[in-house]
Design a protein around this motif. Sequence first.
Motif, PDB file in Angstrom:
ATOM      1  N   GLU A  46     -29.632  17.706   8.009  1.00  0.00           N
ATOM      2  CA  GLU A  46     -31.350  17.273   7.973  1.00  0.00           C
ATOM      3  C   GLU A  46     -31.231  15.823   7.594  1.00  0.00           C
ATOM      4  N   TYR A  47     -30.380  15.466   6.413  1.00  0.00           N
ATOM      5  CA  TYR A  47     -30.333  14.206   5.749  1.00  0.00           C
ATOM      6  C   TYR A  47     -29.825  13.032   6.914  1.00  0.00           C
ATOM      7  N   LYS A  49     -29.314  13.579  10.129  1.00  0.00           N
ATOM      8  CA  LYS A  49     -30.392  13.493  11.321  1.00  0.00           C
ATOM      9  C   LYS A  49     -31.418  12.329  10.879  1.00  0.00           C
ATOM     10  N   THR A  50     -31.893  12.360   9.803  1.00  0.00           N
ATOM     11  CA  THR A  50     -32.909  11.448   9.297  1.00  0.00           C
ATOM     12  C   THR A  50     -32.536  10.123   9.289  1.00  0.00           C
ATOM     13  N   GLN A  53     -32.156   8.962  12.953  1.00  0.00           N
ATOM     14  CA  GLN A  53     -33.372   8.873  13.834  1.00  0.00           C
ATOM     15  C   GLN A  53     -34.224   7.682  13.328  1.00  0.00           C
ATOM     16  N   SER A  54     -33.925   7.359  11.879  1.00  0.00           N
ATOM     17  CA  SER A  54     -34.686   6.141  11.629  1.00  0.00           C
ATOM     18  C   SER A  54     -34.001   4.776  12.133  1.00  0.00           C
ATOM     19  N   THR A  68     -34.740   3.530   5.102  1.00  0.00           N
ATOM     20  CA  THR A  68     -35.319   4.392   5.687  1.00  0.00           C
ATOM     21  C   THR A  68     -36.536   5.227   4.922  1.00  0.00           C
ATOM     22  N   ALA A  70     -37.948   8.726   4.328  1.00  0.00           N
ATOM     23  CA  ALA A  70     -37.891   9.888   4.456  1.00  0.00           C
ATOM     24  C   ALA A  70     -38.726  11.092   3.585  1.00  0.00           C
ATOM     25  N   GLU A  71     -39.160  12.235   4.329  1.00  0.00           N
ATOM     26  CA  GLU A  71     -39.951  13.217   3.582  1.00  0.00           C
ATOM     27  C   GLU A  71     -39.226  14.212   3.133  1.00  0.00           C
ATOM     28  N   THR A 107     -42.618  11.342   0.018  1.00  0.00           N
ATOM     29  CA  THR A 107     -42.312  10.172   0.786  1.00  0.00           C
ATOM     30  C   THR A 107     -41.450   9.306   0.064  1.00  0.00           C
ATOM     31  N   LYS A 148     -36.978  15.232   6.205  1.00  0.00           N
ATOM     32  CA  LYS A 148     -37.152  14.790   7.553  1.00  0.00           C
ATOM     33  C   LYS A 148     -37.429  13.334   7.416  1.00  0.00           C
ATOM     34  N   LEU A 149     -37.555  12.825   8.966  1.00  0.00           N
ATOM     35  CA  LEU A 149     -38.073  11.579   8.997  1.00  0.00           C
ATOM     36  C   LEU A 149     -39.281  11.261   8.547  1.00  0.00           C
TER      37      LEU A 149
END
Length: 223
Positions: A46-47, A49-50, A53-54, A68, A70-71, A107, A148-149
């Motif tokens: 997940e990290y 991917k975040t 995506q960023s 980045t 991230a949440e 966040t 996630k982003l």
Amino acid sequence: MAVDKRDIFLDNITERMPYKSSSHPVSKKYPTRSNYVGHARQLSREYEKTIQQSLTQKQVAAIKMKGTYAEFSGADGFELATKSLENRPSGIRLLNIRNVNGVIKATVYIPEGKEDFFRKRIEAYSSEKTKKGLPKNNDLVGSIESVKLALLDSFWTDQRSTIPEDHPVNCEVWLRYEIKRSDAEPWVSVENEFHNVCDQLQVTVDKDKRILFSRTDCKAYFC
């Protein structure tokens, strides 16, 4: 006309009483992970991917954002080790903490080039043990349920129902800047970057309505 009044002094109004403060250990309610290696793998996917995506988001929007957002979410009904999500020497900043229907969300801003901060902690969690036999970074990584982003709702500190949708609404935006001794006005670059992004996204900013907190690292704008 001045009136002559006597001062009133109160004497013998205090009473000494014995008191000793008592300390109570604060225990955090973190989830117990039976398969910590599998949990680490999930968070690692997940990290990454975040981060990807960023990078893609910045390329598509042509926004020069150096880092980045991230949440991080905790498990339902459990706490999140939010203090450990921030690392000021690395420039990693905790921007906000929210409770969304019993789930703690945070966040976090991760500067470009500092992505390894969380990579290393997740990796150590899955492969190293403490003297007590617990996974290293157990409180931090074990308390994270997902990452996630960060999108708009990740920055929204008011009620989610007030997020603008079809019709434009005036909003207050808070900007953070780092105070450096070499900068006479450290907020200038952040302010210019904010206006550039708003211009690209066609967001109107009322430049006359702003509040500058010169002794801190915040500035508020009305959009």
